[in-house]
Design an enzyme around this catalytic site. Structure first.
Site, PDB file in Angstrom:
ATOM      1  N   GLU A 137       0.880  -1.170   0.000  1.00 56.07           N
ATOM      2  CA  GLU A 137       0.000   0.000   0.000  1.00 56.07           C
ATOM      3  C   GLU A 137       0.912   1.212   0.000  1.00 56.07           C
ATOM      4  OE1 GLU A 137      -2.779   2.175   3.216  1.00 56.07           O
ATOM      5  OE2 GLU A 137      -3.137   0.030   3.014  1.00 56.07           O
TER       6      GLU A 137
ATOM      7  N   CYS B  25      -3.840   6.979   5.335  1.00 60.63           N
ATOM      8  CA  CYS B  25      -3.753   6.616   3.922  1.00 60.63           C
ATOM      9  C   CYS B  25      -5.035   6.968   3.170  1.00 60.63           C
ATOM     10  CB  CYS B  25      -3.451   5.123   3.775  1.00 60.63           C
ATOM     11  SG  CYS B  25      -4.531   4.064   4.744  1.00 60.63           S
TER      12      CYS B  25
ATOM     13  N   GLU C 187       0.328  12.148  -3.985  1.00 59.69           N
ATOM     14  CA  GLU C 187      -0.071  12.281  -2.592  1.00 59.69           C
ATOM     15  C   GLU C 187       0.857  13.234  -1.857  1.00 59.69           C
ATOM     16  OE1 GLU C 187      -0.977   9.298   1.171  1.00 59.69           O
ATOM     17  OE2 GLU C 187       0.762   8.891  -0.101  1.00 59.69           O
TER      18      GLU C 187
END
Length: 503
Positions: free
Chosen positions: A248, A285, A374
């Site tokens: 991830e 996340c 991100e």
């Protein structure tokens, strides 16, 4: 903290910047080898235990974590500054995950047993298929969840349930907490009948690469940065025997506000966004990195007011703080970005302030490769769109994310637009949220915490929920074997009473 010249790692308080906790020795190459070999020896014993006995062992580990709550929360708070309420809840989530996988084991459907009888008319043999544990696995602890995604977190719990011994690479942000959890859980497993070596811990940066490259390790689970995850992914693929890597890596989690919702509940949406963006100093996340709102109306100004009123605390490590500030500096140099709001930072040593920029949809689309990355922390982009048709085209080009959220008001006419947006997002995200915010993940049977690249490396798998066990299982088929030599899951009488498909 992680170079090869040091002999130990030690936690640092995000509040003061001072060292906390006892130093934890960095694992040598010999110690990494010993941990992997111990897991290798434990594998045939642990995987052969009946599922009901593994379930009992997982429940014993859960009970041990709950019993050590006070000790664990104090250790973790010193190293992470996440606070007693948050950490108390996280220990409960961690023990709850272990109990969920005990439930999965007792259900038995996870082996996906299939029986296809012989058919003499077509010369088809008798075939019986199920899934079995793949072998010892490595798990890399995450920084932002010192319990739920760490030593005894979902990766470890699901792997142990599958029958795979685990070697955990501790995160340098909470080394003392990791040692304590490993001691408590390994001890509880051992007392419940698990073999020695079913759970092992290694520490230090160099230990990570050595662990991935060890021939005893058959798969890797990881939650962390894109750069770190990609490096480990490449290591897994480059081994003489390549192995699966379940990573991830990063997610922007787009949130779309449709015109009706923006008109009917602008204040509520602005407050909800600011709260989700800054929750836990943005260290989730599932943080809402991209907010798409209609042009015109009061929503953008309300978002600015809401974010400006927020104050965030310290990030978990100085490295994460520096990474956030570096990304913020990059965004600050983008000419098309207009600063919408800046909040305040606490007095904590690693504190950062929330920041939000705005820009129109076309400018975002023209710079998607840069602006679609991100920013881990309390920062986001507010993107204004002229119409749903233009928006949908851009949504279809977004990088993969763990979540996609839609705020709609059916009574105000948003239903057709919601269908269009959902059709675009469902191929770019792993979880679709309606009239809610992405921060927060339920641990249950139906949860999917995964998504297309770069949010995860294998979008068909989840790291949260009951089906996280799928990552650690491989199929095996038995052809024309005598019934008494088959695993009980495949025998005619179905002695375990598990769900099976016949045909």
């Amino acid at each position: 903290m992680t170079d090869t010249t040091i002999a130990s790692v030690r936690g640092t308080s995000p509040r003061t910047g001072e060292p906390v906790g006892d130093p934890v020795p960095v694992s040598t190459a010999e110690e990494v080898d010993a941990a992997a070999r111990a897991a290798e020896r434990a594998f045939p014993v642990w995987s052969a235990l009946p599922a009901a006995e593994r379930a009992q062992a997982l429940e014993a580990a859960a009970d041990a974590l709950d019993a050590a709550l006070t000790e664990l929360v104090a250790l973790a708070d010193a190293e992470t500054a996440l606070g007693e309420p948050r950490l108390t809840g996280e220990v409960a989530r961690t023990s709850g995950q272990l109990r969920l996988f005990a439930e999965v084991l007792r259900d038995g459907g996870y082996v996906q047993a299939v029986l296809t009888p012989a058919d003499p008319s077509t010369a088809r043999p008798d075939l019986r298929r199920m899934r079995q544990a793949m072998g010892p696995v490595a798990v890399f602890s995450a920084s932002n969840f010192p319990f739920a995604f760490s030593v005894a977190g979902g990766d470890t719990a699901s792997a142990l349930a599958a029958g795979c011994p685990v070697v955990v690479k501790a995160h340098e942000g909470h080394p003392a907490t990791s040692v304590a959890v490993a001691r408590i859980v390994a001890g509880a497993l051992r007392e419940a009948g698990a073999p020695e070596g079913v759970l092992n811990l290694v520490s230090g940066f160099e230990a990570g690469g050595a662990l991935v490259n060890h021939p005893a390790i058959k798969a890797v689970g990881f939650t962390g940065s894109y750069a770190g995850g990609r490096a480990l992914f490449d290591l897994c693929a480059a081994r003489p025997e390549p192995i699966p890597f379940y990573g991830e890596l990063g997610s922007v989690n787009p949130v779309v506000v449709l015109p009706g919702a923006a008109a009917e509940r602008a204040t509520e949406l602005a407050e909800g966004y600011a709260g989700s963006l800054t929750l836990g100093t943005g260290q989730f996340c599932t943080n809402p990195g991209l907010l798409f709102v209609p042009e015109g109306g009061p929503l953008v100004d309300l978002v600015a007011t809401a974010v400006a009123g927020k104050s965030t605390g310290g990030m978990l490590t100085s490295r994460m703080r520096d990474g956030y500030e570096a990304r913020v500096a990059v965004l600050g140099e983008v000419a098309t970005l207009e600063v919408l709001a800046s909040g305040a930072a606490s007095d904590d040593s690693f504190a950062v302030a929330p920041r939000v920029w705005k820009l129109p949809l076309k400018a975002f689309a023209d710079q998607l490769e840069t602006l679609g990355e991100e920013c881990f922390g309390p920062a986001g982009l507010v993107i204004t769109y002229p119409d749903v048709e233009s928006l949908v085209k851009v949504l279809a080009e977004l990088p993969g994310s763990l979540t996609g959220s839609v705020h709609a008001d059916a009574a105000a006419g948003d239903a057709p637009a919601a269908e269009q947006v959902a059709a675009a997002l469902r191929h770019r995200v792993g979880r679709m949220i309606y009239n809610g915010w992405p921060t927060g993940v339920a641990v249950c049977w139906a949860m999917h915490h995964g998504g297309p690249w770069p949010s995860t490396t294998s979008s068909q798998y989840t790291s949260v929920g009951a089906t996280a066990i799928d990552r650690w299982l491989v199929p095996v088929a038995y052809q024309d074997w005598p019934d008494e030599l088959l695993p009980p899951e495949l025998q005619d009488a179905n002695p375990l009473g598990i769900p099976r498909r016949v045909g």
